[in-house]
Motif scaffolding. Structure first.
Motif, PDB file in Angstrom:
ATOM      1  N   LYS A   8       0.823  -1.202   0.000  1.00  0.00           N
ATOM      2  CA  LYS A   8       0.000   0.000   0.000  1.00  0.00           C
ATOM      3  C   LYS A   8       0.864   1.262   0.000  1.00  0.00           C
ATOM      4  O   LYS A   8       2.003   1.247   0.474  1.00  0.00           O
ATOM      5  N   SER A   9       0.306   2.335  -0.500  1.00  0.00           N
ATOM      6  CA  SER A   9       0.970   3.625  -0.388  1.00  0.00           C
ATOM      7  C   SER A   9       0.823   4.106   1.051  1.00  0.00           C
ATOM      8  O   SER A   9      -0.044   3.632   1.800  1.00  0.00           O
ATOM      9  N   ASN A  10       1.655   5.064   1.440  1.00  0.00           N
ATOM     10  CA  ASN A  10       1.549   5.600   2.794  1.00  0.00           C
ATOM     11  C   ASN A  10       0.205   6.288   3.021  1.00  0.00           C
ATOM     12  O   ASN A  10      -0.333   6.248   4.127  1.00  0.00           O
ATOM     13  N   ALA A  11      -0.335   6.897   1.983  1.00  0.00           N
ATOM     14  CA  ALA A  11      -1.649   7.535   2.101  1.00  0.00           C
ATOM     15  C   ALA A  11      -2.720   6.487   2.401  1.00  0.00           C
ATOM     16  O   ALA A  11      -3.620   6.710   3.225  1.00  0.00           O
ATOM     17  N   GLU A  12      -2.619   5.329   1.757  1.00  0.00           N
ATOM     18  CA  GLU A  12      -3.578   4.252   1.996  1.00  0.00           C
ATOM     19  C   GLU A  12      -3.419   3.675   3.403  1.00  0.00           C
ATOM     20  O   GLU A  12      -4.403   3.311   4.054  1.00  0.00           O
ATOM     21  N   ILE A  13      -2.178   3.608   3.868  1.00  0.00           N
ATOM     22  CA  ILE A  13      -1.910   3.114   5.214  1.00  0.00           C
ATOM     23  C   ILE A  13      -2.542   4.038   6.253  1.00  0.00           C
ATOM     24  O   ILE A  13      -3.193   3.588   7.206  1.00  0.00           O
ATOM     25  N   ARG A  14      -2.372   5.338   6.073  1.00  0.00           N
ATOM     26  CA  ARG A  14      -2.965   6.300   7.014  1.00  0.00           C
ATOM     27  C   ARG A  14      -4.492   6.248   6.948  1.00  0.00           C
ATOM     28  O   ARG A  14      -5.176   6.357   7.973  1.00  0.00           O
ATOM     29  N   GLU A  15      -5.022   6.077   5.748  1.00  0.00           N
ATOM     30  CA  GLU A  15      -6.477   5.989   5.595  1.00  0.00           C
ATOM     31  C   GLU A  15      -7.024   4.769   6.324  1.00  0.00           C
ATOM     32  O   GLU A  15      -8.073   4.843   6.987  1.00  0.00           O
ATOM     33  N   SER A  16      -6.321   3.645   6.227  1.00  0.00           N
ATOM     34  CA  SER A  16      -6.735   2.432   6.928  1.00  0.00           C
ATOM     35  C   SER A  16      -6.759   2.671   8.436  1.00  0.00           C
ATOM     36  O   SER A  16      -7.685   2.248   9.135  1.00  0.00           O
ATOM     37  N   ALA A  17      -5.742   3.363   8.930  1.00  0.00           N
ATOM     38  CA  ALA A  17      -5.668   3.652  10.367  1.00  0.00           C
ATOM     39  C   ALA A  17      -6.847   4.515  10.811  1.00  0.00           C
ATOM     40  O   ALA A  17      -7.451   4.263  11.864  1.00  0.00           O
ATOM     41  N   ARG A  18      -7.176   5.511  10.026  1.00  0.00           N
ATOM     42  CA  ARG A  18      -8.301   6.384  10.377  1.00  0.00           C
ATOM     43  C   ARG A  18      -9.605   5.601  10.437  1.00  0.00           C
ATOM     44  O   ARG A  18     -10.437   5.799  11.335  1.00  0.00           O
ATOM     45  N   LYS A  19      -9.796   4.706   9.484  1.00  0.00           N
ATOM     46  CA  LYS A  19     -11.012   3.892   9.457  1.00  0.00           C
ATOM     47  C   LYS A  19     -11.084   2.980  10.685  1.00  0.00           C
ATOM     48  O   LYS A  19     -12.166   2.772  11.262  1.00  0.00           O
ATOM     49  N   GLN A  20      -9.955   2.420  11.067  1.00  0.00           N
ATOM     50  CA  GLN A  20      -9.921   1.517  12.216  1.00  0.00           C
ATOM     51  C   GLN A  20     -10.174   2.258  13.524  1.00  0.00           C
ATOM     52  O   GLN A  20     -10.626   1.653  14.506  1.00  0.00           O
ATOM     53  N   LEU A  21      -9.894   3.541  13.550  1.00  0.00           N
ATOM     54  CA  LEU A  21     -10.073   4.338  14.761  1.00  0.00           C
ATOM     55  C   LEU A  21     -11.496   4.892  14.897  1.00  0.00           C
ATOM     56  O   LEU A  21     -11.873   5.337  15.984  1.00  0.00           O
ATOM     57  N   VAL A  22     -12.263   4.864  13.824  1.00  0.00           N
ATOM     58  CA  VAL A  22     -13.631   5.398  13.880  1.00  0.00           C
ATOM     59  C   VAL A  22     -14.436   4.654  14.951  1.00  0.00           C
ATOM     60  O   VAL A  22     -14.499   3.425  14.962  1.00  0.00           O
ATOM     61  N   GLY A  23     -15.015   5.405  15.856  1.00  0.00           N
ATOM     62  CA  GLY A  23     -15.805   4.826  16.921  1.00  0.00           C
ATOM     63  C   GLY A  23     -14.994   4.200  18.041  1.00  0.00           C
ATOM     64  O   GLY A  23     -15.563   3.668  18.994  1.00  0.00           O
ATOM     65  N   ARG A  24     -13.655   4.272  17.925  1.00  0.00           N
ATOM     66  CA  ARG A  24     -12.786   3.629  18.925  1.00  0.00           C
ATOM     67  C   ARG A  24     -11.701   4.580  19.432  1.00  0.00           C
ATOM     68  O   ARG A  24     -10.717   4.155  20.056  1.00  0.00           O
ATOM     69  N   PRO A  27     -10.909   4.638  23.718  1.00  0.00           N
ATOM     70  CA  PRO A  27      -9.999   3.651  24.315  1.00  0.00           C
ATOM     71  C   PRO A  27      -8.555   3.817  23.849  1.00  0.00           C
ATOM     72  O   PRO A  27      -7.622   3.641  24.641  1.00  0.00           O
ATOM     73  N   ALA A  28      -8.375   4.146  22.564  1.00  0.00           N
ATOM     74  CA  ALA A  28      -7.019   4.306  22.034  1.00  0.00           C
ATOM     75  C   ALA A  28      -6.329   5.495  22.686  1.00  0.00           C
ATOM     76  O   ALA A  28      -5.160   5.413  23.093  1.00  0.00           O
ATOM     77  N   ILE A  29      -7.023   6.609  22.789  1.00  0.00           N
ATOM     78  CA  ILE A  29      -6.457   7.801  23.417  1.00  0.00           C
ATOM     79  C   ILE A  29      -6.049   7.498  24.851  1.00  0.00           C
ATOM     80  O   ILE A  29      -4.952   7.862  25.300  1.00  0.00           O
ATOM     81  N   LEU A  30      -6.912   6.811  25.589  1.00  0.00           N
ATOM     82  CA  LEU A  30      -6.623   6.482  26.990  1.00  0.00           C
ATOM     83  C   LEU A  30      -5.410   5.577  27.103  1.00  0.00           C
ATOM     84  O   LEU A  30      -4.527   5.803  27.953  1.00  0.00           O
ATOM     85  N   SER A  68      -1.306  -2.003  19.807  1.00  0.00           N
ATOM     86  CA  SER A  68      -1.486  -1.408  18.478  1.00  0.00           C
ATOM     87  C   SER A  68      -1.871  -2.450  17.438  1.00  0.00           C
ATOM     88  O   SER A  68      -2.779  -2.233  16.630  1.00  0.00           O
ATOM     89  N   ILE A  69      -1.179  -3.597  17.456  1.00  0.00           N
ATOM     90  CA  ILE A  69      -1.428  -4.590  16.407  1.00  0.00           C
ATOM     91  C   ILE A  69      -2.759  -5.297  16.631  1.00  0.00           C
ATOM     92  O   ILE A  69      -3.471  -5.621  15.667  1.00  0.00           O
ATOM     93  N   LYS A  70      -3.127  -5.537  17.887  1.00  0.00           N
ATOM     94  CA  LYS A  70      -4.435  -6.128  18.172  1.00  0.00           C
ATOM     95  C   LYS A  70      -5.543  -5.163  17.751  1.00  0.00           C
ATOM     96  O   LYS A  70      -6.560  -5.573  17.186  1.00  0.00           O
ATOM     97  N   PHE A  71      -5.334  -3.881  18.037  1.00  0.00           N
ATOM     98  CA  PHE A  71      -6.300  -2.845  17.659  1.00  0.00           C
ATOM     99  C   PHE A  71      -6.453  -2.811  16.147  1.00  0.00           C
ATOM    100  O   PHE A  71      -7.572  -2.813  15.616  1.00  0.00           O
TER     101      PHE A  71
END
Length: 201
Positions: A8-24, A27-30, A68-71
């Protein structure tokens, strides 16, 4: 899971991360806030602070990696996972010690060799998490092998957060509550993409 051979491109990697963080985000911030506080706390303790930092850096680095990897993989994840690195204290401690030592020694030559060394070792804790039977040295060697040809890509991924970091400073640091999870989940995506693309490590 990513298809084998697809990088993946780095832009796609960041996009994937944003999607995984939606609604979560909460807990991640904490989780990352707790890690930051605990790891930074020994620095305020006179005399023994450095020793404490040295002892806990590796286990918390592994714990952060595990979280991070489990998340990223959508597995059930709990705040207490950030302490899981202490279950493999000796290996995590040695791995962090070796990374710090080797990066320091390479940096004595010039800054650039130190950066290259750091990038080569950057996936070691992820590899150790996926292969708990490895020694610290084996994890380092696999990381160097995995990062051949991808050091520049990972460096650019990290650099892409620089602007966000500057904005976070302007918010008196409050923005880092969101940036740190975003970065860590992005780095977990980088590892998983590279691992799955090669079908190994």
């Amino acid at each position: 899971m990513e298809q084998l051979g697809i990088i993946k491109s780095n832009a796609e990697i960041r996009e994937s991360a944003r999607k995984q963080l939606v609604g979560r985000w909460g807990p991640a911030i904490l989780a990352y806030f707790i890690i930051t506080i605990i790891v930074g706390l020994p620095g305020t303790i006179p005399d023994v602070g450095f020793i404490i930092s040295l002892l806990i850096a590796g286990p918390f680095a592994l714990g952060q990696t595990i979280y991070s990897i489990k998340f990223k993989r959508g597995e059930q994840v709990f705040i207490e996972n950030i302490f899981d690195g202490f279950k493999r204290f000796s290996t995590a401690f040695v791995l962090q010690f070796l990374i710090s030592l080797f990066v320091f020694l390479w940096s004595l030559l010039l800054i650039i060799p130190g950066v290259i060394a750091y990038l080569g070792y950057s996936q070691a804790f992820y590899i150790l998490n996926d292969n708990p039977g490895l020694t610290a040295t084996e994890a380092l060697n696999r990381s160097k092998e995995m990062m051949k040809g991808y050091r520049g890509k990972f460096f650019m991924l990290q650099l892409s957060f620089l602007g966000w970091g500057i904005l976070c400073i302007l918010t008196l640091g409050i923005g880092f509550l969101w940036l740190v999870p975003y970065m860590n989940i992005s780095f977990a995506n980088f590892y998983d993409n590279l691992k799955n693309a090669h079908g190994s490590f």
